[in-house]
Enzyme design. Structure first.
Site, PDB file in Angstrom:
ATOM      1  N   TRP A   9      34.561  23.316  25.995  1.00 50.83           N
ATOM      2  CA  TRP A   9      35.953  23.771  25.812  1.00 50.83           C
ATOM      3  C   TRP A   9      36.108  24.732  24.637  1.00 50.83           C
ATOM      4  O   TRP A   9      37.179  25.299  24.441  1.00 50.83           O
ATOM      5  CB  TRP A   9      36.880  22.557  25.616  1.00 50.83           C
ATOM      6  CG  TRP A   9      37.308  21.919  26.904  1.00 50.83           C
ATOM      7  CD1 TRP A   9      36.657  21.976  28.107  1.00 50.83           C
ATOM      8  CD2 TRP A   9      38.486  21.139  27.118  1.00 50.83           C
ATOM      9  NE1 TRP A   9      37.361  21.267  29.052  1.00 50.83           N
ATOM     10  CE2 TRP A   9      38.484  20.740  28.473  1.00 50.83           C
ATOM     11  CE3 TRP A   9      39.533  20.712  26.301  1.00 50.83           C
ATOM     12  CZ2 TRP A   9      39.497  19.957  29.026  1.00 50.83           C
ATOM     13  CZ3 TRP A   9      40.545  19.923  26.850  1.00 50.83           C
ATOM     14  CH2 TRP A   9      40.518  19.558  28.202  1.00 50.83           C
ATOM     15  N   LYS A  10      35.055  24.842  23.816  1.00 47.87           N
ATOM     16  CA  LYS A  10      35.127  25.702  22.614  1.00 47.87           C
ATOM     17  C   LYS A  10      36.372  25.340  21.793  1.00 47.87           C
ATOM     18  O   LYS A  10      36.757  24.163  21.787  1.00 47.87           O
ATOM     19  CB  LYS A  10      35.090  27.181  23.016  1.00 47.87           C
ATOM     20  CG  LYS A  10      33.893  27.481  23.923  1.00 47.87           C
ATOM     21  CD  LYS A  10      33.638  28.938  24.145  1.00 47.87           C
ATOM     22  CE  LYS A  10      32.444  29.103  25.078  1.00 47.87           C
ATOM     23  NZ  LYS A  10      32.042  30.500  25.258  1.00 47.87           N
ATOM     24  N   HIS A  96      24.251  27.347  20.104  1.00 46.49           N
ATOM     25  CA  HIS A  96      25.104  28.238  20.907  1.00 46.49           C
ATOM     26  C   HIS A  96      25.198  29.593  20.205  1.00 46.49           C
ATOM     27  O   HIS A  96      25.285  29.661  18.977  1.00 46.49           O
ATOM     28  CB  HIS A  96      26.487  27.618  21.088  1.00 46.49           C
ATOM     29  CG  HIS A  96      27.300  28.312  22.141  1.00 46.49           C
ATOM     30  ND1 HIS A  96      27.879  29.536  21.925  1.00 46.49           N
ATOM     31  CD2 HIS A  96      27.580  27.987  23.422  1.00 46.49           C
ATOM     32  CE1 HIS A  96      28.501  29.923  23.034  1.00 46.49           C
ATOM     33  NE2 HIS A  96      28.329  28.995  23.962  1.00 46.49           N
ATOM     34  N   GLU A 166      21.614  30.980  28.113  1.00 45.29           N
ATOM     35  CA  GLU A 166      22.910  31.658  28.116  1.00 45.29           C
ATOM     36  C   GLU A 166      22.757  33.086  27.601  1.00 45.29           C
ATOM     37  O   GLU A 166      22.735  33.300  26.382  1.00 45.29           O
ATOM     38  CB  GLU A 166      23.878  30.918  27.197  1.00 45.29           C
ATOM     39  CG  GLU A 166      24.139  29.485  27.604  1.00 45.29           C
ATOM     40  CD  GLU A 166      25.527  29.047  27.166  1.00 45.29           C
ATOM     41  OE1 GLU A 166      26.302  28.682  28.048  1.00 45.29           O
ATOM     42  OE2 GLU A 166      25.836  29.119  25.973  1.00 45.29           O
ATOM     43  N   GLY A 172      31.615  34.798  28.748  1.00 45.78           N
ATOM     44  CA  GLY A 172      33.013  35.215  28.705  1.00 45.78           C
ATOM     45  C   GLY A 172      33.281  36.624  29.208  1.00 45.78           C
ATOM     46  O   GLY A 172      34.384  37.140  29.054  1.00 45.78           O
ATOM     47  N   SER A 209      29.687  32.909  32.223  1.00 46.93           N
ATOM     48  CA  SER A 209      30.583  33.342  33.308  1.00 46.93           C
ATOM     49  C   SER A 209      30.402  32.561  34.609  1.00 46.93           C
ATOM     50  O   SER A 209      30.598  33.108  35.701  1.00 46.93           O
ATOM     51  CB  SER A 209      30.444  34.846  33.553  1.00 46.93           C
ATOM     52  OG  SER A 209      30.912  35.569  32.425  1.00 46.93           O
ATOM     53  N   GLY A 231      34.860  29.114  29.924  1.00 46.73           N
ATOM     54  CA  GLY A 231      36.218  29.419  30.376  1.00 46.73           C
ATOM     55  C   GLY A 231      36.668  28.639  31.606  1.00 46.73           C
ATOM     56  O   GLY A 231      37.774  28.068  31.616  1.00 46.73           O
TER      57      GLY A 231
HETATM   58  P1  PGA Z   1      31.742  31.168  29.701  1.00 54.91           P
HETATM   59  O1  PGA Z   1      31.049  30.478  28.420  1.00 54.91           O
HETATM   60  O2  PGA Z   1      31.521  30.243  30.858  1.00 54.91           O
HETATM   61  O3  PGA Z   1      33.175  31.296  29.324  1.00 54.91           O
HETATM   62  O4  PGA Z   1      31.065  32.477  29.900  1.00 54.91           O
HETATM   63  C1  PGA Z   1      29.831  29.812  28.531  1.00 54.91           C
HETATM   64  C2  PGA Z   1      29.408  29.274  27.200  1.00 54.91           C
HETATM   65  O5  PGA Z   1      29.582  29.949  26.178  1.00 54.91           O
HETATM   66  O6  PGA Z   1      28.888  28.159  27.110  1.00 54.91           O
END
Ligand code: PGA
Length: 246
Positions: A9-10, A96, A166, A172, A209, A231
């Site tokens: 969820w950041k 991350h 990642e 994002g 994404s 997201g």
């Molecule tokens: P995202 O982020 O799905 O919004 O691209 C992935 C992440 O940073 O873990």
């Protein structure tokens, strides 16, 4: 092997959203299960824990960070491994790209965090991946190997480990690597672990994404054992579709 779904969820959400969303996931067959992990902001962990326990749900919790300092002490603002252990948190995201980038977390910091988590029985979700310049330079496979080599230095690495690939340029942005590019990264991760950490059972995730529209294709790629979702994990319908495999 069951696929693993991690929601990151950041720095998003509020108390109401945590309550409403978790209750919706718990009511759902796909998302109320042990292969779904929610990485929530620290402040929402107690309420999330309460909701999960009260309903006897199987989904699990992670933090998005852990202090590089262990135990307790005069470290204003920090949350330690012991505190997460006290809350019975099982997983933590370490490495991350947003932490590497915005908080200057280098290998020495990540090394301390990995050791602290492991010492408390908290399982790391170790993130790795390349910036666009590194991809364009053609040096990305060496870059992956260097990032993975940090794991070799960690003492007492647990028998099961989660590694998330990642690509920074995909996080994002809506840009998804080609199937062959994801497969190449997965192959490298699995081979590296087999050759260098033979006692470790690896769960390799793709992150960047991921959406309800592309999940089916991503999960079919050989070597992808699950996904780390940013997201799209903030939208109940999207994340439910993702956990159902598309
Ligand atoms: P995202 O982020 O799905 O919004 O691209 C992935 C992440 O940073 O873990």
């Amino acid at each position: 092997m069951n696929k693993l779904f991690v929601a990151n969820w950041k720095m998003n959400g509020n108390t109401d959203k945590v309550i409403v969303d978790l209750k919706a996931y718990i009511a759902n067959a796909y998302t109320n299960c042990a292969n779904v992990i929610f990485a929530l902001p620290y402040v929402y962990l107690p309420i999330a824990n309460y909701i999960i326990r009260e309903s006897d749900a199987k989904l699990r919790l992670a933090t998005q960070d852990i202090s590089k300092f262990s135990g307790s002490g005069a470290y204003t603002g920090e949350i330690s491994n012991k505190m997460l252990g006290d809350l019975q948190i099982n997983y933590v995201i370490i490495g991350h790209s947003e932490r590497r980038m915005y908080f200057n977390e280098d290998d020495s910091v990540l090394f301390a965090k990995l050791n602290n988590a492991i010492a408390e029985g908290i399982r790391p979700i170790y993130c790795m991946g390349e910036a666009l310049e590194v991809r364009k330079s053609g040096e990305y496979l060496n870059h992956f190997t260097t990032q993975l080599q940090l794991l070799q230095k960690v003492e007492a690495l647990p028998n099961e480990l989660i590694i998330a690939y990642e690509p920074i340029w995909s996080i994002g942005t809506g840009l998804i690597p080609k199937v062959e590019e994801i497969k190449e990264a997965m192959d490298l991760i699995h081979t590296f672990v087999q050759n260098n950490l033979p006692h470790v059972k690896i769960t390799a995730l793709y992150g960047g994404s991921v959406s309800s529209a592309n999940i089916a294709e991503i999960l079919q790629i050989q070597g992808v054992n699950g996904v780390l979702v940013g997201g799209a994990s903030l939208k109940v319908n999207d994340f439910t579709t993702i956990c159902g495999g598309g």
